[in-house]
Design an enzyme around this catalytic site. Structure first.
Site, PDB file in Angstrom:
ATOM      1  N   HIS A 108     153.389  75.433 -20.330  1.00  0.00           N
ATOM      2  CA  HIS A 108     152.133  75.876 -19.722  1.00  0.00           C
ATOM      3  C   HIS A 108     150.946  75.215 -20.429  1.00  0.00           C
ATOM      4  CE1 HIS A 108     148.747  78.888 -20.028  1.00  0.00           C
ATOM      5  NE2 HIS A 108     148.884  78.834 -18.723  1.00  0.00           N
ATOM      6  N   LYS A 152     147.149  73.877  -8.619  1.00  0.00           N
ATOM      7  CA  LYS A 152     146.717  75.246  -8.877  1.00  0.00           C
ATOM      8  C   LYS A 152     146.328  75.885  -7.547  1.00  0.00           C
ATOM      9  CE  LYS A 152     146.162  77.153 -12.304  1.00  0.00           C
ATOM     10  NZ  LYS A 152     147.141  78.036 -12.997  1.00  0.00           N
TER      11      LYS A 152
END
Length: 406
Positions: free
Chosen positions: A304, A177
């Site tokens: 996701h 991330k």
């Protein structure tokens, strides 16, 4: 096979201080658990967002769902969309229906004695691979003790985090991330991961935190290193500019978020991989439809994830197993939140994958004591929404999440 009740329970569970472009995860994550009762003794389970507006919308549609057949999911979807009305967006309506639809499918499977994969056309794989989800993070929440993962604020910390993830769960791909620090620092982190895990597929997702110019520069620097680059820029048009010059595929869960958003992305060749998410796409059957759309236009497909627990993971695994062209390892936050799960037997990854359950329905059972404890934590917290930016501003009052950040 009538639905006799829909029990909605908001819960809160522990979440580490994971950094992202919006700020940082708060000490408690919020989630909603649904128990759909059929004829008094069959329970279907669903899980979704714990935001206050989702709870309010579930309460609004609940009376109209009770009394319907559990097999009438198309009619139930129509009811949800009609009752929520024009002031609620289609994506918001789908997020409500998805929770109910998963619970209906779980109940259907239990009634028929078959796994949910059979209701989706059957499984095409017996194991579903997942990717390690790496985060920049603090050692612990401010004022609290360090957690078992420790800090990860530089390449060495992320490599250590990845090594522990792989050791514990056997993951065969890594996702970082990004959008947290300057791109130069995040490029260095990806390269450190590539050195530590030679040949392992790598991904980075800055959540639209980079300008087109920055995205192109990062793509050039990481050519031959990344499996794919996820949502470097914020809009479909911006993604198309990046895709025209990037050597690796671009992936998205921010540009392609509904059937209406597919045509522009295809026309502009803005993305090459779509990250599905049944929570936003309106459930498991619509996710299967997305698979067919991606297949039609030659798009790759992955999945996701947001902070979630085992009911969502069970649903993700079932639909991934029944979607032939979902060929990339799926995202999951589960290792970060597993300890607070509300199912009786939390999931264990083997070689970075989950075996697809052949038990009726989703193949998981709810632990009512854990559910009650997590609900009490929700009540005592006074929390009703997630706000990563507000939490970050308690530590950094001037924090600005406006995109693009770099």
């Amino acid at each position: 096979m009538k639905i006799t009740d829909l029990v909605v329970t908001p819960i809160a569970f522990a979440d580490p201080p994971l950094l992202n472009s919006s700020g940082v995860h708060e000490p408690l994550a919020l989630r909603t658990i649904v128990q759909l009762v059929v004829d008094g003794d069959v329970f279907g389970l669903g899980e979704g967002s714990g935001e206050r507006d989702v709870l309010d919308r579930l309460a609004k549609v609940r009376p109209a769902i009770i009394g319907r057949s559990v097999f009438e999911t198309s009619m139930i979807e129509s009811i949800v969309f009609s009752i929520l009305g024009p002031d609620v967006t289609p994506v918001q309506k789908r997020s409500v229906f998805s929770i109910v639809e998963v619970a209906c499918l779980d109940a259907q499977g239990k009634l028929l004695g078959v796994p949910v994969t059979d209701l989706l056309g059957g499984a095409v794989r017996s194991w579903v691979p997942y990717s390690a989800y790496l985060f920049y993070k603090w050692a612990g929440h401010p004022g609290g003790a360090a957690d078992e993962w420790g800090p990860a604020l530089e390449p060495a910390g992320l490599v250590a985090q990845a090594q522990r993830m792989v050791q514990l769960h056997g993951f065969g791909s890594l996702k970082l991330k990004g959008g947290v620090f300057a791109p130069e620092q995040e490029i260095a982190a990806v390269r450190a991961l590539a050195d530590a895990f030679p040949g392992m597929p790598l991904r980075i997702d800055p959540n639209g935190a980079w300008s087109v110019e920055t995205s192109i520069a990062v793509a050039e620097r990481l050519g031959g290193v990344l499996e794919y680059l996820e949502d470097p820029a914020l809009t479909t048009a911006a993604m198309a500019e990046v895709a025209a010059q990037a050597s690796m595929p671009l992936a998205t869960n921010m540009c392609v978020i509904s059937p209406e958003t597919v045509p522009e992305a295809v026309r502009l060749d803005a993305v090459q991989i779509v990250l599905s998410d049944h929570h936003y796409w309106g459930g498991l059957r619509h996710t299967r439809e997305l698979g067919a759309i991606c297949d039609t236009f030659g798009l790759g497909m992955s999945m996701h994830s947001n902070s979630h627990l085992g009911i969502s993971l069970a649903a993700m695994t079932q639909v991934a197993a029944a979607t032939p062209n979902l060929a990339y390892a799926c995202d999951t936050h589960y290792p970060w939140n597993r300890a607070d799960d509300v199912i009786t037997t939390p999931f264990e990854f083997v070689g970075g994958a989950l075996r697809v359950s052949a038990a009726p329905g989703l193949g998981v059972e709810l632990d009512q004591d854990k559910l009650a404890e997590r609900h009490q934590r929700y009540v005592e917290s006074g929390r009703t929404t997630r706000d990563d930016t507000a939490y970050m501003r308690q530590i950094d009052p001037g924090y600005d999440p406006t995109l693009p950040r770099f």
